[in-house]
Motif scaffolding. Structure first.
Motif, PDB file in Angstrom:
ATOM      1  N   PHE A  73      -5.659   9.443  -8.965  1.00  0.00           N
ATOM      2  CA  PHE A  73      -5.267   9.528  -7.555  1.00  0.00           C
ATOM      3  C   PHE A  73      -6.164  10.501  -6.801  1.00  0.00           C
ATOM      4  O   PHE A  73      -6.666  10.189  -5.717  1.00  0.00           O
ATOM      5  CB  PHE A  73      -3.796   9.964  -7.470  1.00  0.00           C
ATOM      6  CG  PHE A  73      -3.419  10.598  -6.166  1.00  0.00           C
ATOM      7  CD1 PHE A  73      -3.342   9.841  -5.001  1.00  0.00           C
ATOM      8  CD2 PHE A  73      -3.134  11.965  -6.095  1.00  0.00           C
ATOM      9  CE1 PHE A  73      -2.985  10.428  -3.786  1.00  0.00           C
ATOM     10  CE2 PHE A  73      -2.788  12.556  -4.892  1.00  0.00           C
ATOM     11  CZ  PHE A  73      -2.716  11.790  -3.732  1.00  0.00           C
ATOM     12  N   THR A  74      -6.367  11.681  -7.352  1.00  0.00           N
ATOM     13  CA  THR A  74      -7.184  12.668  -6.644  1.00  0.00           C
ATOM     14  C   THR A  74      -8.632  12.202  -6.538  1.00  0.00           C
ATOM     15  O   THR A  74      -9.298  12.449  -5.522  1.00  0.00           O
ATOM     16  CB  THR A  74      -7.112  14.036  -7.342  1.00  0.00           C
ATOM     17  OG1 THR A  74      -7.506  13.907  -8.718  1.00  0.00           O
ATOM     18  CG2 THR A  74      -5.699  14.601  -7.269  1.00  0.00           C
ATOM     19  N   ALA A  76      -9.577   9.071  -6.314  1.00  0.00           N
ATOM     20  CA  ALA A  76      -9.612   7.964  -5.355  1.00  0.00           C
ATOM     21  C   ALA A  76      -9.468   8.442  -3.922  1.00  0.00           C
ATOM     22  O   ALA A  76     -10.023   7.839  -2.992  1.00  0.00           O
ATOM     23  CB  ALA A  76      -8.506   6.953  -5.677  1.00  0.00           C
ATOM     24  N   THR A  77      -8.741   9.530  -3.727  1.00  0.00           N
ATOM     25  CA  THR A  77      -8.451   9.988  -2.363  1.00  0.00           C
ATOM     26  C   THR A  77      -9.284  11.190  -1.941  1.00  0.00           C
ATOM     27  O   THR A  77      -9.275  11.557  -0.757  1.00  0.00           O
ATOM     28  CB  THR A  77      -6.960  10.367  -2.247  1.00  0.00           C
ATOM     29  OG1 THR A  77      -6.667  11.411  -3.197  1.00  0.00           O
ATOM     30  CG2 THR A  77      -6.077   9.159  -2.512  1.00  0.00           C
ATOM     31  N   ALA A  91       1.487  11.474  -0.551  1.00  0.00           N
ATOM     32  CA  ALA A  91       0.338  10.573  -0.641  1.00  0.00           C
ATOM     33  C   ALA A  91       0.227   9.985  -2.052  1.00  0.00           C
ATOM     34  O   ALA A  91      -0.126   8.812  -2.226  1.00  0.00           O
ATOM     35  CB  ALA A  91      -0.947  11.327  -0.281  1.00  0.00           C
ATOM     36  N   PHE A  92       0.546  10.773  -3.075  1.00  0.00           N
ATOM     37  CA  PHE A  92       0.529  10.312  -4.461  1.00  0.00           C
ATOM     38  C   PHE A  92       1.534   9.182  -4.660  1.00  0.00           C
ATOM     39  O   PHE A  92       1.229   8.134  -5.244  1.00  0.00           O
ATOM     40  CB  PHE A  92       0.859  11.493  -5.375  1.00  0.00           C
ATOM     41  CG  PHE A  92       0.866  11.190  -6.845  1.00  0.00           C
ATOM     42  CD1 PHE A  92      -0.149  10.443  -7.444  1.00  0.00           C
ATOM     43  CD2 PHE A  92       1.882  11.678  -7.653  1.00  0.00           C
ATOM     44  CE1 PHE A  92      -0.147  10.183  -8.805  1.00  0.00           C
ATOM     45  CE2 PHE A  92       1.897  11.428  -9.014  1.00  0.00           C
ATOM     46  CZ  PHE A  92       0.889  10.675  -9.591  1.00  0.00           C
ATOM     47  N   SER A  94       2.827   7.194  -2.348  1.00  0.00           N
ATOM     48  CA  SER A  94       2.397   6.019  -1.595  1.00  0.00           C
ATOM     49  C   SER A  94       1.263   5.291  -2.312  1.00  0.00           C
ATOM     50  O   SER A  94       1.251   4.059  -2.409  1.00  0.00           O
ATOM     51  CB  SER A  94       1.957   6.449  -0.188  1.00  0.00           C
ATOM     52  OG  SER A  94       1.472   5.350   0.548  1.00  0.00           O
ATOM     53  N   TRP A  95       0.318   6.057  -2.816  1.00  0.00           N
ATOM     54  CA  TRP A  95      -0.818   5.465  -3.545  1.00  0.00           C
ATOM     55  C   TRP A  95      -0.352   4.737  -4.793  1.00  0.00           C
ATOM     56  O   TRP A  95      -0.823   3.647  -5.095  1.00  0.00           O
ATOM     57  CB  TRP A  95      -1.800   6.577  -3.890  1.00  0.00           C
ATOM     58  CG  TRP A  95      -2.947   6.152  -4.764  1.00  0.00           C
ATOM     59  CD1 TRP A  95      -4.124   5.583  -4.370  1.00  0.00           C
ATOM     60  CD2 TRP A  95      -3.028   6.291  -6.191  1.00  0.00           C
ATOM     61  NE1 TRP A  95      -4.934   5.349  -5.462  1.00  0.00           N
ATOM     62  CE2 TRP A  95      -4.286   5.770  -6.586  1.00  0.00           C
ATOM     63  CE3 TRP A  95      -2.165   6.789  -7.162  1.00  0.00           C
ATOM     64  CZ2 TRP A  95      -4.690   5.743  -7.926  1.00  0.00           C
ATOM     65  CZ3 TRP A  95      -2.562   6.771  -8.486  1.00  0.00           C
ATOM     66  CH2 TRP A  95      -3.820   6.249  -8.859  1.00  0.00           C
ATOM     67  N   ARG A  98       1.183   1.465  -3.875  1.00  0.00           N
ATOM     68  CA  ARG A  98       0.248   0.556  -3.232  1.00  0.00           C
ATOM     69  C   ARG A  98      -0.804   0.012  -4.201  1.00  0.00           C
ATOM     70  O   ARG A  98      -1.067  -1.200  -4.232  1.00  0.00           O
ATOM     71  CB  ARG A  98      -0.437   1.281  -2.062  1.00  0.00           C
ATOM     72  CG  ARG A  98      -1.364   0.402  -1.223  1.00  0.00           C
ATOM     73  CD  ARG A  98      -1.973   1.182  -0.077  1.00  0.00           C
ATOM     74  NE  ARG A  98      -2.856   2.265  -0.536  1.00  0.00           N
ATOM     75  CZ  ARG A  98      -2.544   3.558  -0.455  1.00  0.00           C
ATOM     76  NH1 ARG A  98      -1.393   3.948   0.052  1.00  0.00           N
ATOM     77  NH2 ARG A  98      -3.407   4.475  -0.900  1.00  0.00           N
ATOM     78  N   GLU A  99      -1.402   0.908  -5.022  1.00  0.00           N
ATOM     79  CA  GLU A  99      -2.548   0.473  -5.816  1.00  0.00           C
ATOM     80  C   GLU A  99      -2.760   1.298  -7.083  1.00  0.00           C
ATOM     81  O   GLU A  99      -3.832   1.269  -7.692  1.00  0.00           O
ATOM     82  CB  GLU A  99      -3.825   0.583  -4.966  1.00  0.00           C
ATOM     83  CG  GLU A  99      -4.048   2.006  -4.425  1.00  0.00           C
ATOM     84  CD  GLU A  99      -5.293   2.122  -3.571  1.00  0.00           C
ATOM     85  OE1 GLU A  99      -6.395   1.917  -4.109  1.00  0.00           O
ATOM     86  OE2 GLU A  99      -5.141   2.413  -2.362  1.00  0.00           O
ATOM     87  N   GLY A 100      -1.752   2.033  -7.503  1.00  0.00           N
ATOM     88  CA  GLY A 100      -1.955   3.055  -8.517  1.00  0.00           C
ATOM     89  C   GLY A 100      -2.342   2.592  -9.906  1.00  0.00           C
ATOM     90  O   GLY A 100      -2.961   3.338 -10.656  1.00  0.00           O
ATOM     91  N   GLY A 106       0.259  -2.097  -7.590  1.00  0.00           N
ATOM     92  CA  GLY A 106       1.147  -0.953  -7.440  1.00  0.00           C
ATOM     93  C   GLY A 106       2.107  -0.824  -8.606  1.00  0.00           C
ATOM     94  O   GLY A 106       2.471  -1.814  -9.255  1.00  0.00           O
TER      95      GLY A 106
END
Length: 362
Positions: A73-74, A76-77, A91-92, A94-95, A98-100, A106
């Motif tokens: 996650f970190t 990617a963002t 944000a983690f 939500s990510w 959505r696409e994790g 997701g």
């Protein structure tokens, strides 16, 4: 300030936290003296060792997996991996929804919840401050986003494992071949159903953990994750000999010793053994091999939806409730805390009609 280093106070903490431990020791030494500080340091090391000892291996695996999700996650963002602010945690969440996943899809909300909790543990372990309020807001955001998914008609995850039932048990027993492997399968499933086993439970049993009693078997379950799940489960003789776990266990163990030697009667040997396609005993079963065996056994029996390693555990709660067993008795037998939410979730309803709070009220 007292120079703790001059007093030869050792620092057994890991290198990553030496500076922090040194500062802590200096404060202790100023407040209590060097000898007391040394004893407090030893107590800290003991506390770390106890925490490591009592944390189950599967929990450690979850922490490691979830930390890898946090790192993805970190990356990617572009957010720093060492920050656990309210915004970063939301944000983690939500990510993840959505696409994790590594395939770009997701996560199911239940998986995202697990990763959130474990990532917070990972952050705090790395000395990152994460407030309870910020974590609470992230969890609230997750729950709200999960509702949005349901409203959009999107249901993720495999759902709860199918429950074992009496009809499935009968089909399994009748499909087992007249071999040592078949006898092992019967004993594995029938005893496991009657004490609500997890996959690791039969894998962790030694012969001495299963003892005959005048009224049945006593199974000492020592692989539980909580004080409730470590227990002595009592399994009585069944009214139907075909489904009797006591007879199945006795037949299996008698045959094992007769065909493979007296050494298998030793109390320290595995209660449930692996058996290859040629009938050779390969040693004790692992949790994964128990899971595979239960799936294979149910498939061979033609059970419509194949069972998993958790089906036997769900089955005791579900069937017990349908047959009017007391909830506290079910909890004690299966190793749940009384009024456990997970146990109540396992008490499945078949179709919502027969077991319906509104049925027959008017």
């Amino acid at each position: 300030m007292i120079d703790v280093a001059d007093e030869a106070l050792t620092l057994p903490a890991p290198i990553a936290v030496l500076d922090e431990r040194q500062a802590l020791l200096e404060r202790w030494a100023e407040r209590h003296g060097v000898d007391a500080a040394r004893r407090l340091a030893e107590a800290e090391d003991l506390a770390d060792a106890v925490a490591a000892e009592i944390t189950p291996d599967n929990t450690l695996d979850t922490y490691a997996k979830s930390w890898r999700v946090w790192l993805r996650f970190t990356a990617a963002t572009g957010l720093p991996e060492g920050e656990g602010s309210r915004g970063a945690l939301i944000a983690f969440v939500s990510w993840m929804l959505r696409e994790g996943q590594q395939n770009g899809k997701g996560y199911a909300p239940s998986s995202a919840s697990t990763h959130l909790a474990a990532a917070v543990v990972g952050l705090r372990k790395r000395k990152v401050a994460v407030s309870g309020d910020d974590q609470g807001e992230a969890r609230a955001a997750l729950e709200g986003l999960a509702v949005k998914l349901l409203q959009a008609g999107e249901r993720r995850g495999r759902g709860q494992a199918v429950s074992a039932d009496v009809g499935g048990l009968r089909a399994i027993v009748r499909s087992c071949p007249d071999t040592l492997s078949g006898d092992r399968d019967k004993a594995l499933v029938l005893t496991g159903f009657n004490y609500a086993s997890r996959s690791q439970d039969p894998a962790g049993l030694q012969t001495s953990d299963v003892t005959l009693h005048a009224r049945g078997l006593v199974v000492a379950v020592l692989t539980g994750k909580t004080k409730h799940s470590v227990r002595n489960a009592k399994i009585g003789y069944a009214q139907d000999p075909e489904l009797c776990p006591v007879r199945a266990w006795t037949s299996y163990r008698t045959r094992l010793v007769a065909e493979h030697g007296q050494q298998w009667a030793d109390p320290s040997t595995p209660a449930f053994v692996g058996i290859d396609q040629w009938g050779n005993v390969t040693g004790g079963m692992s949790p994964d091999s128990v899971t595979r065996a239960i799936k294979r056994i149910s498939e061979r029996a033609g059970v419509p939806i194949h069972w998993t390693g958790h089906s036997l555990r769900i089955g005791l709660a579900s069937v017990g409730r349908k047959q009017g067993k007391d909830g506290i008795a079910i909890a004690d037998q299966g190793g749940w805390a009384r009024h456990s939410r997970s146990m109540l979730g396992y008490m499945q309803r078949d179709d919502g009609w027969d077991d319906n709070a509104a049925a027959g009220l008017t």
